[in-house]
Motif scaffolding. Structure first.
Motif, PDB file in Angstrom:
ATOM      1  N   GLU A 279      -6.481   8.131   5.308  1.00  0.00           N
ATOM      2  CA  GLU A 279      -6.661   8.549   3.915  1.00  0.00           C
ATOM      3  C   GLU A 279      -5.290   8.654   3.239  1.00  0.00           C
ATOM      4  O   GLU A 279      -4.265   8.854   3.904  1.00  0.00           O
ATOM      5  CB  GLU A 279      -7.331   9.928   3.865  1.00  0.00           C
ATOM      6  CG  GLU A 279      -8.772   9.937   4.333  1.00  0.00           C
ATOM      7  CD  GLU A 279      -9.732   9.597   3.209  1.00  0.00           C
ATOM      8  OE1 GLU A 279      -9.464   9.973   2.051  1.00  0.00           O
ATOM      9  OE2 GLU A 279     -10.736   8.930   3.494  1.00  0.00           O
ATOM     10  N   PRO A 280      -5.233   8.545   1.902  1.00  0.00           N
ATOM     11  CA  PRO A 280      -3.984   8.844   1.203  1.00  0.00           C
ATOM     12  C   PRO A 280      -3.514  10.264   1.518  1.00  0.00           C
ATOM     13  O   PRO A 280      -4.322  11.156   1.811  1.00  0.00           O
ATOM     14  CB  PRO A 280      -4.361   8.701  -0.275  1.00  0.00           C
ATOM     15  CG  PRO A 280      -5.524   7.755  -0.274  1.00  0.00           C
ATOM     16  CD  PRO A 280      -6.288   8.079   0.988  1.00  0.00           C
ATOM     17  N   GLY A 281      -2.202  10.478   1.441  1.00  0.00           N
ATOM     18  CA  GLY A 281      -1.625  11.757   1.807  1.00  0.00           C
ATOM     19  C   GLY A 281      -1.862  12.842   0.771  1.00  0.00           C
ATOM     20  O   GLY A 281      -2.428  12.606  -0.305  1.00  0.00           O
TER      21      GLY A 281
ATOM     22  N   GLN B  72      -9.463   0.583   5.394  1.00  0.00           N
ATOM     23  CA  GLN B  72      -9.724  -0.694   6.060  1.00  0.00           C
ATOM     24  C   GLN B  72      -8.573  -1.111   6.952  1.00  0.00           C
ATOM     25  O   GLN B  72      -8.786  -1.587   8.070  1.00  0.00           O
ATOM     26  CB  GLN B  72     -10.004  -1.778   5.015  1.00  0.00           C
ATOM     27  CG  GLN B  72     -10.331  -3.141   5.619  1.00  0.00           C
ATOM     28  CD  GLN B  72     -10.644  -4.165   4.556  1.00  0.00           C
ATOM     29  OE1 GLN B  72     -10.310  -4.000   3.396  1.00  0.00           O
ATOM     30  NE2 GLN B  72     -11.306  -5.244   4.942  1.00  0.00           N
ATOM     31  N   ARG B  73      -7.342  -0.942   6.450  1.00  0.00           N
ATOM     32  CA  ARG B  73      -6.198  -1.431   7.213  1.00  0.00           C
ATOM     33  C   ARG B  73      -5.709  -0.452   8.259  1.00  0.00           C
ATOM     34  O   ARG B  73      -5.346  -0.843   9.379  1.00  0.00           O
ATOM     35  CB  ARG B  73      -5.045  -1.772   6.264  1.00  0.00           C
ATOM     36  CG  ARG B  73      -3.839  -2.360   6.972  1.00  0.00           C
ATOM     37  CD  ARG B  73      -2.768  -2.810   6.015  1.00  0.00           C
ATOM     38  NE  ARG B  73      -3.230  -3.867   5.124  1.00  0.00           N
ATOM     39  CZ  ARG B  73      -2.437  -4.487   4.243  1.00  0.00           C
ATOM     40  NH1 ARG B  73      -1.154  -4.139   4.137  1.00  0.00           N
ATOM     41  NH2 ARG B  73      -2.913  -5.422   3.460  1.00  0.00           N
ATOM     42  N   TYR B  74      -5.676   0.837   7.920  1.00  0.00           N
ATOM     43  CA  TYR B  74      -5.068   1.819   8.813  1.00  0.00           C
ATOM     44  C   TYR B  74      -6.040   2.847   9.365  1.00  0.00           C
ATOM     45  O   TYR B  74      -5.678   3.620  10.252  1.00  0.00           O
ATOM     46  CB  TYR B  74      -3.949   2.585   8.074  1.00  0.00           C
ATOM     47  CG  TYR B  74      -2.906   1.710   7.446  1.00  0.00           C
ATOM     48  CD1 TYR B  74      -2.174   0.793   8.211  1.00  0.00           C
ATOM     49  CD2 TYR B  74      -2.641   1.789   6.079  1.00  0.00           C
ATOM     50  CE1 TYR B  74      -1.218  -0.006   7.628  1.00  0.00           C
ATOM     51  CE2 TYR B  74      -1.677   0.990   5.490  1.00  0.00           C
ATOM     52  CZ  TYR B  74      -0.975   0.093   6.263  1.00  0.00           C
ATOM     53  OH  TYR B  74      -0.025  -0.705   5.682  1.00  0.00           O
ATOM     54  N   GLY B  75      -7.254   2.896   8.802  1.00  0.00           N
ATOM     55  CA  GLY B  75      -8.179   3.951   9.198  1.00  0.00           C
ATOM     56  C   GLY B  75      -7.675   5.316   8.787  1.00  0.00           C
ATOM     57  O   GLY B  75      -7.893   6.307   9.490  1.00  0.00           O
TER      58      GLY B  75
ATOM     59  N   LEU C 268       0.838  -1.204   0.000  1.00  0.00           N
ATOM     60  CA  LEU C 268       0.000   0.000   0.000  1.00  0.00           C
ATOM     61  C   LEU C 268       0.873   1.254   0.000  1.00  0.00           C
ATOM     62  O   LEU C 268       0.438   2.313   0.465  1.00  0.00           O
ATOM     63  CB  LEU C 268      -0.926  -0.006   1.221  1.00  0.00           C
ATOM     64  CG  LEU C 268      -1.961  -1.130   1.271  1.00  0.00           C
ATOM     65  CD1 LEU C 268      -2.851  -0.998   2.503  1.00  0.00           C
ATOM     66  CD2 LEU C 268      -2.805  -1.161   0.004  1.00  0.00           C
ATOM     67  N   ARG C 269       2.073   1.132  -0.509  1.00  0.00           N
ATOM     68  CA  ARG C 269       2.986   2.270  -0.521  1.00  0.00           C
ATOM     69  C   ARG C 269       2.478   3.343  -1.473  1.00  0.00           C
ATOM     70  O   ARG C 269       2.296   3.105  -2.670  1.00  0.00           O
ATOM     71  CB  ARG C 269       4.370   1.793  -0.944  1.00  0.00           C
ATOM     72  CG  ARG C 269       5.459   2.791  -0.676  1.00  0.00           C
ATOM     73  CD  ARG C 269       6.812   2.129  -0.572  1.00  0.00           C
ATOM     74  NE  ARG C 269       7.818   3.151  -0.704  1.00  0.00           N
ATOM     75  CZ  ARG C 269       8.451   3.422  -1.829  1.00  0.00           C
ATOM     76  NH1 ARG C 269       8.223   2.711  -2.900  1.00  0.00           N
ATOM     77  NH2 ARG C 269       9.336   4.391  -1.892  1.00  0.00           N
ATOM     78  N   GLU C 270       2.256   4.541  -0.945  1.00  0.00           N
ATOM     79  CA  GLU C 270       1.606   5.589  -1.734  1.00  0.00           C
ATOM     80  C   GLU C 270       2.437   6.027  -2.929  1.00  0.00           C
ATOM     81  O   GLU C 270       1.883   6.318  -4.000  1.00  0.00           O
ATOM     82  CB  GLU C 270       1.287   6.796  -0.842  1.00  0.00           C
ATOM     83  CG  GLU C 270       0.191   6.533   0.171  1.00  0.00           C
ATOM     84  CD  GLU C 270      -0.231   7.793   0.904  1.00  0.00           C
ATOM     85  OE1 GLU C 270      -0.314   8.856   0.260  1.00  0.00           O
ATOM     86  OE2 GLU C 270      -0.454   7.713   2.122  1.00  0.00           O
ATOM     87  N   TYR C 271       3.751   6.102  -2.770  1.00  0.00           N
ATOM     88  CA  TYR C 271       4.579   6.551  -3.891  1.00  0.00           C
ATOM     89  C   TYR C 271       4.424   5.612  -5.080  1.00  0.00           C
ATOM     90  O   TYR C 271       4.330   6.047  -6.232  1.00  0.00           O
ATOM     91  CB  TYR C 271       6.048   6.636  -3.476  1.00  0.00           C
ATOM     92  CG  TYR C 271       6.904   7.338  -4.501  1.00  0.00           C
ATOM     93  CD1 TYR C 271       6.962   8.728  -4.544  1.00  0.00           C
ATOM     94  CD2 TYR C 271       7.638   6.627  -5.442  1.00  0.00           C
ATOM     95  CE1 TYR C 271       7.725   9.391  -5.493  1.00  0.00           C
ATOM     96  CE2 TYR C 271       8.406   7.266  -6.399  1.00  0.00           C
ATOM     97  CZ  TYR C 271       8.450   8.654  -6.414  1.00  0.00           C
ATOM     98  OH  TYR C 271       9.203   9.302  -7.369  1.00  0.00           O
TER      99      TYR C 271
ATOM    100  N   ARG D 142      -9.259   2.494  -5.078  1.00  0.00           N
ATOM    101  CA  ARG D 142      -8.907   1.198  -4.478  1.00  0.00           C
ATOM    102  C   ARG D 142      -7.918   1.376  -3.344  1.00  0.00           C
ATOM    103  O   ARG D 142      -8.045   0.750  -2.288  1.00  0.00           O
ATOM    104  CB  ARG D 142      -8.331   0.267  -5.543  1.00  0.00           C
ATOM    105  CG  ARG D 142      -9.334  -0.179  -6.589  1.00  0.00           C
ATOM    106  CD  ARG D 142      -8.897  -1.463  -7.284  1.00  0.00           C
ATOM    107  NE  ARG D 142      -7.565  -1.370  -7.853  1.00  0.00           N
ATOM    108  CZ  ARG D 142      -7.308  -0.856  -9.056  1.00  0.00           C
ATOM    109  NH1 ARG D 142      -8.286  -0.356  -9.797  1.00  0.00           N
ATOM    110  NH2 ARG D 142      -6.076  -0.834  -9.527  1.00  0.00           N
ATOM    111  N   LEU D 143      -6.930   2.235  -3.555  1.00  0.00           N
ATOM    112  CA  LEU D 143      -5.944   2.467  -2.496  1.00  0.00           C
ATOM    113  C   LEU D 143      -6.608   3.109  -1.289  1.00  0.00           C
ATOM    114  O   LEU D 143      -6.344   2.727  -0.141  1.00  0.00           O
ATOM    115  CB  LEU D 143      -4.818   3.362  -3.013  1.00  0.00           C
ATOM    116  CG  LEU D 143      -3.760   3.738  -1.962  1.00  0.00           C
ATOM    117  CD1 LEU D 143      -3.026   2.508  -1.464  1.00  0.00           C
ATOM    118  CD2 LEU D 143      -2.771   4.750  -2.535  1.00  0.00           C
ATOM    119  N   ARG D 144      -7.468   4.077  -1.532  1.00  0.00           N
ATOM    120  CA  ARG D 144      -8.149   4.757  -0.430  1.00  0.00           C
ATOM    121  C   ARG D 144      -8.958   3.767   0.398  1.00  0.00           C
ATOM    122  O   ARG D 144      -8.916   3.796   1.635  1.00  0.00           O
ATOM    123  CB  ARG D 144      -9.058   5.848  -0.992  1.00  0.00           C
ATOM    124  CG  ARG D 144      -9.768   6.660   0.084  1.00  0.00           C
ATOM    125  CD  ARG D 144     -10.757   7.622  -0.540  1.00  0.00           C
ATOM    126  NE  ARG D 144     -11.403   8.431   0.477  1.00  0.00           N
ATOM    127  CZ  ARG D 144     -12.512   9.130   0.277  1.00  0.00           C
ATOM    128  NH1 ARG D 144     -13.096   9.118  -0.920  1.00  0.00           N
ATOM    129  NH2 ARG D 144     -13.026   9.841   1.245  1.00  0.00           N
TER     130      ARG D 144
END
Length: 252
Positions: free
Chosen positions: A227-229, A222-225, A188-191, A215-217
Motif C-alpha cells: 500500500e502507499p505509505g 499489483q507490482r509490490y503487493g 511509482l515513486r510516492e513523493y 491509480r497508484l494504490r
C-alpha cells in the motif's frame, strides 16, 4: 579564472570560455577543481589519470601537464596551481566554479522554502538549475573521482528539481500539473505522486487528486503487493476531509 564543470570542462581567463583540448590536462584540472584548496597527492592523480597500467614516467607526465595548465591559465608564478608535498592544489577563490555556484543555489533555495518564502526559493532554484549545460564533466571518463562527482551533482540536481516543484506548488500549482503528470507516469515513486496530488488539489481538482491515489494504490498492489505509505495516506485523508467540508457547507 572561472571553471565550468556542468557539461564539458571549460575555463575562462579573459573574455570568453575556452575548452581544454588535451584530455589528460582537462582531467587533471577537473580533479583539482573538485578538490579546490585541498592538496591532491601525486599518487592519487596518477591513479585517476591512468586507472590501469600507469606509465613508468607518470610522475614526470603529471609535472608536464601542470606546467601546460599553468601556461594556459596564465599562472606563471605557480600561485594558482600550487605544489606542496605530497601533491598539487588549486587556489581558486569561492564561487569560481559553476558546480559550486549550483550547490550554493540549491542550498539557498532550500533555506528560502524552509523559511516559507516560495517566491525567493523559485528564483534561487531556477538560477541554479540554469547553470547545467549537459552531463557534468561530459568530456571525461566516468570512473574514479569523476564518476563519484558526476553522480553527486546529478543527485543534487534531482533534489533541486523536486524543491523547485515544491516551491511552485505554493506559487503556481496549476502550472506544474502537466509536468507532474509526465513525471508521475514514469515511476511509482510516492513523493512524485504526492506532488501531483497536491498540485491537483490546490488547483481545484480534488476528485482527480483522489483518483491519482487510487491509480497508484492499484499499481503498487499489483507490482509490490504493498500500500502507499503513511505520508500519502494522510494527504488522501486531508483531500477527502476538504471535499466533505465543501459538500456539507453546500460549496461546490
Amino acid at each position: 579564472m572561472h571553471v565550468r564543470l556542468l557539461g564539458p570542462v571549460e575555463v575562462r581567463t579573459a573574455e570568453r570560455w575556452e575548452p581544454i583540448t588535451a584530455a589528460k590536462q582537462r582531467h587533471l584540472l577537473a580533479l583539482l577543481v573538485v578538490h579546490r584548496s585541498r592538496t591532491v597527492p601525486v599518487p592519487v592523480l596518477i591513479e585517476e589519470l591512468w586507472p590501469v597500467d600507469p606509465p613508468a614516467t607518470a610522475r614526470a607526465l603529471v609535472r608536464n601537464y601542470v606546467m601546460r595548465l599553468r601556461r594556459l591559465l596564465g599562472d606563471d608564478d605557480g600561485s594558482v596551481i600550487v605544489y606542496g608535498p605530497p601533491g598539487y592544489r588549486l587556489d581558486l577563490p569561492p564561487g569560481r566554479s559553476d558546480a559550486e555556484l549550483f550547490r550554493a543555489g540549491v542550498a539557498a533555495g532550500r533555506r528560502a522554502l524552509d523559511e516559507g518564502d516560495a517566491v525567493v526559493a523559485v528564483r534561487h532554484l531556477r538560477a541554479a538549475l540554469s547553470l547545467w549545460r549537459a552531463v557534468p564533466l561530459a568530456d571525461l571518463p566516468g570512473e574514479g573521482m569523476v564518476g563519484v562527482v558526476r553522480r553527486e551533482l546529478e543527485g543534487v540536481r534531482d533534489a533541486g528539481r523536486e524543491l523547485l516543484i515544491d516551491a511552485r506548488l505554493v506559487t503556481e500549482p496549476a502550472a506544474v500539473v502537466p509536468e507532474l503528470r509526465v513525471l508521475a507516469a514514469q515511476s511509482l515513486r510516492e513523493y512524485r505522486w504526492g506532488q501531483l496530488m497536491r498540485a491537483l488539489w490546490l488547483s481545484g481538482a480534488p476528485a482527480e487528486a483522489l483518483g491519482c491515489y487510487g491509480r497508484l494504490r492499484a499499481a503498487m498492489a499489483q507490482r509490490y503487493g504493498a500500500e502507499p505509505g503513511p505520508h500519502l495516506r494522510e494527504l488522501r485523508d486531508r483531500i477527502r476531509a476538504g471535499e466533505r467540508g465543501r459538500t456539507t457547507t453546500g460549496v461546490r
